[in-house]
Scaffold this active site. Structure first.
Site, PDB file in Angstrom:
ATOM      1  N   ARG A 174      16.641  -4.228   4.689  1.00  8.11           N
ATOM      2  CA  ARG A 174      17.550  -4.557   3.567  1.00  8.11           C
ATOM      3  C   ARG A 174      16.819  -4.643   2.224  1.00  8.11           C
ATOM      4  NH1 ARG A 174      19.951  -3.114   7.036  1.00  8.11           N
ATOM      5  NH2 ARG A 174      21.526  -4.166   8.286  1.00  8.11           N
ATOM      6  N   SER A 225      27.735  -9.900   6.256  1.00  8.36           N
ATOM      7  CA  SER A 225      26.827 -11.037   6.454  1.00  8.36           C
ATOM      8  C   SER A 225      26.389 -11.584   5.105  1.00  8.36           C
ATOM      9  CB  SER A 225      25.580 -10.597   7.226  1.00  8.36           C
ATOM     10  OG  SER A 225      25.949 -10.126   8.493  1.00  8.36           O
ATOM     11  N   GLU A 315      21.748 -11.881   1.610  1.00  5.02           N
ATOM     12  CA  GLU A 315      21.846 -10.412   1.540  1.00  5.02           C
ATOM     13  C   GLU A 315      22.760 -10.063   0.360  1.00  5.02           C
ATOM     14  OE1 GLU A 315      22.504  -8.528   5.342  1.00  5.02           O
ATOM     15  OE2 GLU A 315      23.551  -6.852   4.396  1.00  5.02           O
TER      16      GLU A 315
HETATM   17  C1  LIG Z   1      33.079  -6.173   5.961  1.00  4.54           C
HETATM   18  C2  LIG Z   1      31.681  -5.843   5.520  1.00  4.54           C
HETATM   19  C3  LIG Z   1      30.742  -5.436   6.457  1.00  4.54           C
HETATM   20  C4  LIG Z   1      29.439  -5.112   6.049  1.00  4.54           C
HETATM   21  N1  LIG Z   1      28.543  -4.680   6.994  1.00  4.54           N
HETATM   22  C5  LIG Z   1      27.320  -4.286   6.606  1.00  4.54           C
HETATM   23  C6  LIG Z   1      26.395  -3.759   7.573  1.00  4.54           C
HETATM   24  O1  LIG Z   1      26.681  -3.645   8.745  1.00  4.54           O
HETATM   25  N2  LIG Z   1      25.178  -3.372   7.123  1.00  4.54           N
HETATM   26  C7  LIG Z   1      24.830  -3.469   5.805  1.00  4.54           C
HETATM   27  O2  LIG Z   1      23.697  -3.076   5.457  1.00  4.54           O
HETATM   28  N3  LIG Z   1      25.668  -3.961   4.876  1.00  4.54           N
HETATM   29  C8  LIG Z   1      26.906  -4.367   5.253  1.00  4.54           C
HETATM   30  N4  LIG Z   1      27.785  -4.877   4.326  1.00  4.54           N
HETATM   31  C9  LIG Z   1      27.346  -5.054   2.930  1.00  4.54           C
HETATM   32  C10 LIG Z   1      27.730  -3.862   2.012  1.00  4.54           C
HETATM   33  O3  LIG Z   1      28.576  -2.990   2.675  1.00  4.54           O
HETATM   34  C11 LIG Z   1      26.481  -3.120   1.576  1.00  4.54           C
HETATM   35  O4  LIG Z   1      25.586  -3.979   0.933  1.00  4.54           O
HETATM   36  C12 LIG Z   1      26.830  -1.957   0.642  1.00  4.54           C
HETATM   37  O5  LIG Z   1      25.711  -1.113   0.538  1.00  4.54           O
HETATM   38  C13 LIG Z   1      27.278  -2.413  -0.738  1.00  4.54           C
HETATM   39  O6  LIG Z   1      27.814  -1.287  -1.420  1.00  4.54           O
HETATM   40  P1  LIG Z   1      28.668  -1.401  -2.745  1.00  4.54           P
HETATM   41  O7  LIG Z   1      28.872  -0.026  -3.260  1.00  4.54           O
HETATM   42  O8  LIG Z   1      29.887  -2.177  -2.486  1.00  4.54           O
HETATM   43  O9  LIG Z   1      27.684  -2.180  -3.722  1.00  4.54           O
HETATM   44  P2  LIG Z   1      27.984  -3.419  -4.684  1.00  4.54           P
HETATM   45  O10 LIG Z   1      28.417  -4.570  -3.852  1.00  4.54           O
HETATM   46  O11 LIG Z   1      28.843  -3.015  -5.810  1.00  4.54           O
HETATM   47  O12 LIG Z   1      26.514  -3.699  -5.229  1.00  4.54           O
HETATM   48  C14 LIG Z   1      25.517  -4.194  -4.379  1.00  4.54           C
HETATM   49  C15 LIG Z   1      24.162  -4.104  -5.100  1.00  4.54           C
HETATM   50  O13 LIG Z   1      23.822  -2.724  -5.236  1.00  4.54           O
HETATM   51  C16 LIG Z   1      23.429  -2.461  -6.569  1.00  4.54           C
HETATM   52  N5  LIG Z   1      23.799  -1.076  -6.850  1.00  4.54           N
HETATM   53  C17 LIG Z   1      25.027  -0.527  -6.736  1.00  4.54           C
HETATM   54  N6  LIG Z   1      24.996   0.787  -7.029  1.00  4.54           N
HETATM   55  C18 LIG Z   1      23.717   1.069  -7.356  1.00  4.54           C
HETATM   56  C19 LIG Z   1      23.028   2.260  -7.763  1.00  4.54           C
HETATM   57  N7  LIG Z   1      23.669   3.434  -7.903  1.00  4.54           N
HETATM   58  N8  LIG Z   1      21.706   2.186  -8.015  1.00  4.54           N
HETATM   59  C20 LIG Z   1      21.047   1.001  -7.890  1.00  4.54           C
HETATM   60  N9  LIG Z   1      21.635  -0.154  -7.510  1.00  4.54           N
HETATM   61  C21 LIG Z   1      22.952  -0.113  -7.239  1.00  4.54           C
HETATM   62  C22 LIG Z   1      24.178  -3.448  -7.413  1.00  4.54           C
HETATM   63  O14 LIG Z   1      23.514  -3.700  -8.645  1.00  4.54           O
HETATM   64  C23 LIG Z   1      24.195  -4.679  -6.517  1.00  4.54           C
HETATM   65  O15 LIG Z   1      23.035  -5.447  -6.703  1.00  4.54           O
HETATM   66  C24 LIG Z   1      29.078  -5.227   4.697  1.00  4.54           C
HETATM   67  C25 LIG Z   1      30.034  -5.640   3.750  1.00  4.54           C
HETATM   68  C26 LIG Z   1      31.327  -5.947   4.165  1.00  4.54           C
HETATM   69  C27 LIG Z   1      32.345  -6.375   3.145  1.00  4.54           C
END
Ligand SMILES: Cc1cc2nc3c(=O)[nH]c(=O)nc-3n(C[C@H](O)[C@H](O)[C@H](O)COP(=O)(O)OP(=O)(O)OC[C@H]3O[C@@H](n4cnc5c(N)ncnc54)[C@H](O)[C@@H]3O)c2cc1C
Length: 326
Positions: A174, A225, A315
């Site tokens: 992560r 998580s 996380e």
């Molecule tokens: C129901 C659920 C289940 C999940 N299960 C998992 C799992 O199994 N495994 C897992 O790893 N995660 C899981 N997650 C967490 C989430 O899906 C991940 O962290 C995902 O990668 C976040 O993507 P996002 O586009 O929504 O980012 P955001 O929530 O919008 O941003 C997250 C972070 O990424 C940064 N960011 C966004 N875009 C960029 C970019 N282009 N360049 C640099 N930084 C950037 C942002 O600044 C922020 O700090 C889960 C979340 C939910 C709601």
């Protein structure tokens, strides 16, 4: 407001950038929590985003980058600056390689790979959010993470587009270079796969989809998580000896193990609820606030620290709390 009128005028004049002022951020997060951004600025074209980012940095406008908002806790006070989002989402398949822009949903990349008989991302079915954030947080599930697929990443430092290879991304559990260098924004990634059988990959993806939808109902307002799992080797020796060996998988101990023992399951504050079936899952059960969410998270961290002598690490990422990037 730190965004001055002249700055806004200039932002508006960048071709390909759309701006919404005083935009509520709650609808842009899966938690459905958070106040307004002074400005939400979006661009789907990499060079437009680059120019936007360059300008915002140059003018020292407080800024933060978001994508799908599925891993964010946004302050009830919102973010008094520019919230930037790169929305380019093109996906190109070339043999066993996929090139995808950062704004593509991870699921659409998974679907493209599975549909093309490319093996390696099917276990990431139903991880919400974008490809860019998946690279940022080295997202993964079921023993696999995006780092296994990344060949190279194109990012902007607000001056020029740069390329980094897999080793240069410094992926860990992560973690990646981009989490430490928040001024480097992922624009696209080149991913490589092994040839596989579409039907078999679809079956695997469907099985995982069913398990995940039961654990995280698609309408649940949460971030998955809240805490990272714990690396066994980094835990205090006195804690290591208490952990049943069957719980240690790929060198990690579920944070839920510690949270359960401090009574996390079912905890509630206002409309913020810790799931009764999963101690590391917190959701918004109505009109939850960031304040209540943070209070629950801090309470849980304190309980684990007091009982086990180490700190759990979130996380989830925070917006509008910490000193902002300028
Ligand atoms: C129901 C659920 C289940 C999940 N299960 C998992 C799992 O199994 N495994 C897992 O790893 N995660 C899981 N997650 C967490 C989430 O899906 C991940 O962290 C995902 O990668 C976040 O993507 P996002 O586009 O929504 O980012 P955001 O929530 O919008 O941003 C997250 C972070 O990424 C940064 N960011 C966004 N875009 C960029 C970019 N282009 N360049 C640099 N930084 C950037 C942002 O600044 C922020 O700090 C889960 C979340 C939910 C709601």
């Amino acid at each position: 407001m730190p965004i001055l009128l002249g700055v806004l005028e200039r932002l508006r004049s960048i071709p390909g950038v759309t701006i919404r002022l005083e935009e509520p951020l709650a609808p842009h997060t899966r938690f459905g929590i958070g106040g307004c951004a002074a400005a939400l600025c979006e661009a789907a074209d990499p060079s437009a985003f680059d120019e936007l980012f360059h300008f915002v940095r140059g003018q020292q406008v407080p800024h933060v980058v978001i994508a799908g908002g599925t891993n964010l806790i946004v302050s009830d006070d919102g973010f008094d600056g520019a919230v930037l989002r790169f929305t380019g989402n093109r996906i190109t398949i070339n043999g066993t390689r996929i090139h995808a822009e950062a704004g593509a949903s991870l699921q659409s990349v998974v679907d493209a790979s599975v549909g093309s008989g490319l093996k390696g991302m099917q276990t990431m079915t139903r991880i919400p959010g974008s490809l860019g954030a998946a690279v940022y947080g080295n997202a993964g599930a079921y023993g696999h993470s995006i780092q296994e697929r990344v060949e190279q990443v194109v990012f902007t430092d607000g001056g020029e587009e740069r390329i980094v290879d897999n080793a240069g991304c410094e992926f860990h559990y992560r973690e990646s270079l981009f989490k430490r260098r928040k001024e480097w924004i992922v624009l696209s990634a080149e991913l490589s796969f092994e040839p596989g059988d579409t039907i078999q990959l679809q079956r695997e993806a469907e099985e995982i989809r069913a398990i995940r939808d039961a654990k995280y109902p698609p309408t649940m307002r949460c971030a998955g998580s809240i805490f990272k799992n714990c690396l066994f080797n980094e835990l205090p020796a006195a804690v290591q000896v208490q952990i049943p060996q069957k719980l240690v998988r790929e060198g990690k101990v579920p944070s839920a193990y510690f949270l359960e023992q401090v009574g996390a399951k079912g905890m509630r504050r206002g409309d913020i609820q810790v799931a009764g079936y999963h101690a590391n899952l917190i959701y918004n059960d109505g009109a939850g606030t960031a304040e209540d969410l943070i209070t629950v998270i801090e309470d849980l961290k304190k309980r684990v620290f007091d009982r086990f002598g180490f700190a759990l690490e979130e996380e989830v990422q925070y917006v509008g709390f910490e000193p902002v990037t300028v």
